[in-house]
Each structure stands twice: as structure tokens, then as C-alpha cells.
Write a protein that holds these residues in place. Structure first.
Motif, short mmCIF file in Angstrom:
data_model
loop_
_atom_site.label_atom_id
_atom_site.label_comp_id
_atom_site.label_asym_id
_atom_site.label_seq_id
_atom_site.Cartn_x
_atom_site.Cartn_y
_atom_site.Cartn_z
N THR A 215 0.62 -1.42 -0.09
CA THR A 215 0.49 -0.06 0.00
C THR A 215 1.07 1.40 0.03
OG1 THR A 215 -1.89 -1.08 1.49
CG2 THR A 215 -1.97 1.22 0.94
N LYS B 207 4.70 0.39 -9.75
CA LYS B 207 3.52 -0.33 -9.67
C LYS B 207 3.28 -0.93 -10.70
CE LYS B 207 -1.12 0.07 -10.56
NZ LYS B 207 -3.23 1.05 -10.72
N SER B 208 3.73 -0.45 -11.76
CA SER B 208 4.11 -2.29 -13.01
C SER B 208 4.62 -2.70 -12.56
CB SER B 208 4.30 -1.03 -14.30
OG SER B 208 4.06 -0.18 -14.13
N LYS C 176 2.82 -5.39 -9.85
CA LYS C 176 2.17 -5.72 -11.53
C LYS C 176 2.21 -6.83 -12.20
CE LYS C 176 -1.54 -4.04 -14.47
NZ LYS C 176 -2.58 -3.69 -15.75
N PHE D 197 -1.73 -3.91 -5.30
CA PHE D 197 -0.76 -3.30 -5.87
C PHE D 197 -1.74 -1.62 -5.11
CE2 PHE D 197 1.29 1.09 -6.28
CZ PHE D 197 2.18 1.18 -5.57
N ASN D 198 -1.88 -0.62 -4.59
CA ASN D 198 -2.83 0.26 -4.35
C ASN D 198 -2.42 1.31 -3.47
OD1 ASN D 198 -3.31 -0.87 -1.36
ND2 ASN D 198 -4.98 0.16 -1.94
N PHE D 199 -2.62 2.68 -4.07
CA PHE D 199 -2.46 3.63 -3.90
C PHE D 199 -3.53 4.58 -3.00
CE2 PHE D 199 -0.15 3.90 -8.26
CZ PHE D 199 0.72 4.11 -8.23
#
Lengths: 266, 393
Positions: B67, B88-89, B92, B98-100
Motif C-alpha cells: 500500500t 506499480k507496474s 503488477k 498494489f494500491n495507492f
């Protein structure tokens, strides 16, 4: 002056202050005692008939020409400053998208966009290339980095010019006639691009144009210059000016009425 | 707070107060869900240190999920947003959730402008590789042939246009001819006299050094006279005019080409070659022989000054020797040669102008090419003249 509607960030500390500016060429005074503030995040459109001093005002605001008197402050820095450090700072805060793109013909698009990054940052080559790809992607030119400017259409050249102007994430972007010479669809696409960049990055934008459609599409606020008045004759929301302006010059401009046509009474 | 040591390349980066700072807070342990909170500013100037801070993060921490808390992030420019998106990529790719979190409207706005597909999209045209040896040789030969062909076909056009104008003299633009005569003739006089005077003097002086040893100092005058009248006069003048005017013709027509003025002429029914080249070529044909005579005179004058004042020859004998050794045949042959040079210099200048395609750079390339090509052709023609004249006599 016409009463005006609210626009974004009105009343905040202005990004650009044009203070009692008098400018022109040789003996010719084109702008006299012009007073203007541009607020953060707004799209200010400068309009007016040919020869009214739109380009003169822009050249003053980006510090290309020296004024007769008065001054222009961008983010508190005088654009005509002699101080090298200040000037370097200023150059990073200002991006200019020229009318025909003004891309360097001997360099590829990628090299054009990379140039300011190489000059003003100490990033390594691959990092710069990545940023260049991102910027070209922002203006919908992904994959075109190895093309030379004259292999592209006019609209693409303008977009590439915009990508180069945005290379350093400037605080203010200037546009000289962004939709001149473009077909209506491409012009609207460019308007949408300008709006989305303004909304996304909150870049302050100063746009010179006389395309009415484009003005209504993008402008938060319009100022109108006039040749005889040598300065600003109207300011405000373009829709408001179109409907409510009392000054015949302003009313005619926003309603596409040539002054002479009315007198003749067909 | 992260302390940065970025060596400033520019005045801006050197300014210490302007180097932005950021901090990364980490909650969680290796192999478990991890929460990163980023605060401060991420922009072009500290992008590198931000990247290096997160380098190998996934190998080091092997997070179960990530996070990224952006609540403390004051400002992020597009390059900074790019770094976040890259991060983030990476997650992935490794299939790590994954999160903002707490991204402000502005940060979301900047990120929304970045198109992740554009970053991975293959270039529409791969970078050009330098061609192999054989391709290079073949390409050069092809270009040389094409260039030769274009020059010949332009020469044809030019001769046709000249013939047409001579048959219909009222179509000639006399004003233009006079203008170009002034530009490449009258305005060239000062520099030509300087050059010629100097050249004549140097030849006289240098040859005297050698001839003195043989006791043949009186041969300085014939040497200067013959060299100047047969070769140097026409050559010197042609080189000068090529540099001054041939290049100017190329640049002028080239710029007209870039600004579509040549196309405008065609659509208005003017033959561009006749309209633009003929006045220039005719002016050069008139002016170059005159300049050649002028140059010869000053070369000999230079030799004369050295001969009389440094070598103790008498003025009478110097002039006498000069007159005896210069024949009318040589003089006329040289003047004819200079007419040919005029056609070459002005013709090649115009042709190179018409070859311009594109923009400012092409104008520069073609201007250079105009001078180089015309000098090359002048030398070839000069050689041909030398051989032919030798057998005629």
C-alpha cells in the motif's frame, strides 16, 4: 471594463504579473500601461484583432523582447532579469508552444524533447528517454520519437512542440495560436489535450488565439486587446462577454460581426 | 529526512535551497503486507535518488502486498508520477497486490495523464543503424549519379531558358540583372582588389627568393604576368565569386523554396528557372570577365610593387617584361574561361537552391554544396582548358 464571472483561483497570489507595461517596436508603441494578472491553474486566453499586440504581449511575458517601461514578473522573478541564476530558474518555469511547433528540423522528435532535460537536469540517458516517451505519450505521439519533424503533419508538429514545452513540467505554458492552420477536428483534439493537461497538472496557461470555437472550449478567462486602445478593453468569461458586453468592439468580436457590415445596412 | 547529494550540472541545480526533499516511511516486515508512506516532493531534481531508494525493493522485502500512502506527498511532477507508476507496474509484473492511498486530486490528475501503454509501445520506426560498407558504397555511387544527372538536366533547363530570353529580350528582367551585377560585381571589388594585390605580391616575392639564386631575378615580371593572366586571374575571381555569390544564390532560392515562394511562382505561370536563374546567370556572365580583368590588373600591380620596391627592378623594365610576355590570345582565352566559370558558379548555385527540401538545415547543406560543387567543376574545367589550349596553339 465588463463585469466578470469567477475563474479558478481568483484572488490567490498571481503567477504572472504584468505591471504597467509599455512596449512596442522602434518608435511604435503597441501596448501602453498594460496591467494584467494571471492566476495559478487558469487558462487565460488573449484575443483581439490583427495587429492589436497579442504577440507583442506574449513576447514580453516570456522575456523575448525588452519593454519600454514597466515589468513582467513570473513567479516573482522579473522576466528581463540580468541575473543568471534567476534566469535559469525562470527558464524552467516557462514553456512555450510556438505556432508551427518550432521544432529543430535536424533533430528527431525524441531529441527535441530530450534537449531541455539534458540541459537542465543531471538525469542519465535512459531516464531521459523514459521521460521523453512519457511526454510524447501525453500528446498522443507515442512511438514517434525517431521521426523528423518534417515527416509529420502540422497538427502532430504542434503536439510535439507542446511535448517539448512541457519537458521540464513548467509552471506556465504559453501557446501561440494553437489551432491556427489545423482542420476543425484536429483543432478540437488539441483543445481537449490542452484542457486535460491543464486539469491534470494544473499548469497555468496563457493562450493566444482568435478562433472563437477554441476560445469557448478552453478559456477560463479572456482578455481582449485593442489596437487603438493599446491595451486591454475587456476581460472575463467568454460566454458572458458574448452575451453581455456593451462595448461594440467586444460584442462584434465575440459574435463574429465585422464593424463595417453593420453600418452598411444591406 | 533523506539527504541528497546531487551534483548540480546547472545553475539551478547548484542552488541548494531549490533541491527538493522526500522521505519514505516503511511499516511491515519482510514477506508480509507492507505499507509505504511517501512525503515531501518528488520531481525532476530528485528523481534519481527516489528511484535508487526504491531499487530492488521487491527482492529485498518480498512483500505480500503493497500500500503506497501518498497523504504526505506535497508535490509530484510528471517525472515523479512516472516513477510511482513504474513502481506499480513492477509490482503488477510480480503479481503483488498494489494500491495507492490518499492520493490528492492533483496527484491523481498528473498520473491520469500518463499512458502506461505509451511507455511500452514499440517505436514506430527503429533507430537507424549505420549502413554496412557495401550499402554505403552503393548508396554513395547512386547519389553521385543522381546528382550528376540533376546537374545535367538543370543545365539543359538553364540553356533553354537563356536561349528563350535571348530570343525574347523583353522577357528579361533587367532590373534584377542590374541588381545582381551590383551585388556580385561592384560589391566584390574591395575584397577582390585586396586578394589580388596580396596574391601578386606574394608570388613575386616567393619566386624572387628562388630566382635570385639562379641570377634570374628579372624573370619575376614574366612569371607573375603569365601565371596571373593564364591561370590565377580567372581562378581567383571564380573562387571569390563562388564563395560570395554562388552561395548567396543557393541560400536565396533555397529559402524561397522552403517558404513555398517557388511554388507560388510556378502557379502564377512563371518558369522558376527563367524567373530566378536567368538574371543571376546573365549578371554573372557579364560581371565575371570584368572582375577577372580587374583581378589580373591588381595581381600584376602587387607584383610590380614588390619588384620595384623590394627587388630593385626598374619600373620600366617590369612593365616592359610584362607586356612582352602577355599575349592577346592568352587574355582572350582566359576571359572565355571566366565566362564558363560564371555559368558554373551561378548555375550550380541556383541548382543547389532548387534542390532544397525541408527546412533550415537543408538550406545550409545546399549552400555548402553549391560552393564545393562549383569549385570542383571549376578545377576540372580549368584542367580541360589547359590541355585544349596547349594543343590549339
Amino acid at each position: 471594463m465588463v463585469a466578470e464571472k469567477r475563474f479558478p483561483n481568483q484572488g490567490e497570489k498571481p503567477v504572472i504579473v504584468v505591471d504597467r507595461l509599455t512596449a512596442g517596436y522602434g518608435e511604435n508603441i503597441i501596448l501602453e500601461d498594460v496591467q494584467l494578472e494571471v492566476y495559478p491553474g487558469e487558462i487565460l486566453v488573449i484575443v483581439g484583432g490583427s495587429g492589436c499586440g497579442k504577440s507583442t504581449l506574449m513576447k514580453q511575458m516570456i522575456g523575448l523582447n525588452l519593454p519600454f517601461s514597466g515589468k513582467v514578473l513570473v513567479n516573482g522573478i522579473n522576466v528581463h532579469t540580468e541575473d543568471e541564476t534567476e534566469r535559469g530558474k525562470l527558464r524552467r518555469e516557462i514553456g512555450v508552444a510556438f505556432q508551427a511547433g518550432a521544432l529543430f528540423g535536424s533533430m528527431t522528435l525524441g531529441e527535441n524533447v530530450a534537449l531541455p532535460l539534458q540541459e537542465y537536469t543531471n538525469l542519465p540517458e535512459d531516464e531521459i528517454n523514459r521521460i521523453v516517451r512519457m511526454k510524447l505519450g501525453m500528446v498522443n505521439l507515442a512511438g514517434y520519437e525517431n521521426y523528423l519533424p518534417d515527416e509529420l503533419s502540422g497538427g502532430m508538429q504542434k503536439r510535439a512542440g507542446l511535448a517539448r514545452a512541457m519537458a521540464l513540467d513548467p509552471m506556465v505554458l504559453f501557446f501561440d495560436e494553437p489551432s491556427a492552420g489545423l482542420d476543425p477536428v484536429t483543432a478540437v483534439e488539441l483543445d481537449i489535450l490542452i484542457k486535460s493537461i491543464n486539469a491534470g497538472m494544473e499548469i497555468t496557461m496563457v493562450v493566444i488565439t482568435h478562433e472563437l470555437q477554441s476560445i469557448f472550449n478552453i478559456a477560463h478567462r479572456v482578455i481582449m486587446l485593442d489596437k487603438e486602445a493599446r491595451g486591454v478593453i475587456a476581460a472575463g468569461d467568454p460566454r458572458y462577454l458574448k452575451e453581455q458586453a456593451q462595448d461594440p468592439r467586444v460584442h462584434n468580436f465575440f459574435n463574429r460581426l465585422p464593424a463595417r457590415l453593420k453600418e452598411r445596412n444591406f | 529526512m533523506e539527504k541528497l547529494t546531487i551534483e548540480g550540472l546547472t545553475a539551478v541545480a547548484e542552488d541548494t535551497e531549490s533541491i527538493p526533499e522526500f522521505a519514505i516511511g516503511l511499516e511491515g516486515v519482510k514477506g508480509k503486507p507492507i505499507r509505504l508512506s511517501i512525503s515531501g516532493r518528488i520531481e525532476l531534481d530528485n528523481l534519481l535518488s527516489f528511484r535508487s531508494e526504491l531499487e530492488n525493493f521487491f527482492e529485498r522485502m518480498v512483500p505480500a502486498s503493497i500500500t503506497l500512502d501518498l497523504a504526505g506527498l506535497e508535490y509530484v511532477d510528471s517525472a515523479g508520477a512516472l516513477a510511482l507508476i513504474d513502481f506499480k507496474s513492477e509490482a503488477k509484473e510480480l503479481e503483488i497486490p498494489f494500491n495507492f492511498e490518499n492520493a490528492s486530486k492533483k496527484i491523481k490528475g498528473v498520473m491520469s495523464l500518463i499512458d502506461p501503454e505509451a511507455l511500452t509501445l514499440a517505436s514506430r520506426r527503429p533507430e537507424e543503424r549505420p549502413p554496412g560498407f557495401f550499402i554505403l558504397v552503393g548508396e554513395t555511387a547512386r547519389l553521385l549519379w543522381k546528382d550528376f544527372y540533376n546537374l545535367q538536366s538543370f543545365l539543359g533547363d538553364l540553356l533553354y531558358a537563356l536561349a528563350y530570353c535571348l530570343r525574347h529580350p523583353h522577357t528579361l528582367r533587367w532590373g534584377d540583372i542590374l541588381l545582381y551585377m551590383t551585388r556580385s560585381g561592384v560589391e566584390a571589388l574591395p575584397i577582390l582588389s585586396m586578394m589580388s594585390l596580396g596574391t601578386g605580391a606574394v608570388i613575386a616575392f616567393m619566386s624572387a627568393l628562388q630566382l635570385k639564386q639562379l641570377g634570374a631575378i628579372e624573370y619575376v615580371a614574366p612569371l607573375v604576368a603569365i601565371a596571373v593572366v593564364k591561370e590565377l586571374g580567372p581562378l581567383l575571381t571564380a573562387i571569390l565569386v563562388s564563395g560570395r555569390s554562388g552561395s548567396a544564390f543557393a541560400a536565396e532560392i533555397g529559402t524561397m523554396k522552403v517558404k513555398e515562394e517557388v511554388d507560388a511562382l510556378s502557379t502564377m505561370g512563371f518558369e522558376p528557372v527563367r524567373f530566378l536563374s536567368v538574371p543571376k546567370v546573365l549578371a554573372s556572365i557579364i560581371v565575371l570577365p570584368l572582375l577577372t580583368l580587374y583581378s589580373m590588373f591588381f595581381c600584376i600591380a602587387g607584383g610590380f610593387l614588390v619588384g620595384v620596391y623590394l627587388l630593385d627592378l626598374t619600373a620600366f623594365s617590369y612593365i616592359d617584361q610584362t607586356m612582352k610576355n602577355v599575349t592577346l590570345f592568352d587574355l582572350v582565352a582566359s576571359l572565355i574561361k571566366s565566362v564558363v566559370f560564371a555559368v558554373v558558379v551561378a548555375g550550380v548555385g541556383c541548382q543547389r537552391g532548387f534542390e532544397v527540401r525541408g527546412g533550415a538545415e537543408a538550406v545550409g547543406t545546399m549552400t555548402t554544396s553549391a560552393v564545393v560543387t562549383s569549385l570542383f567543376i571549376i578545377v576540372m574545367i580549368d584542367g580541360a582548358f589547359a590541355i585544349v589550349l596547349h594543343y590549339i596553339r
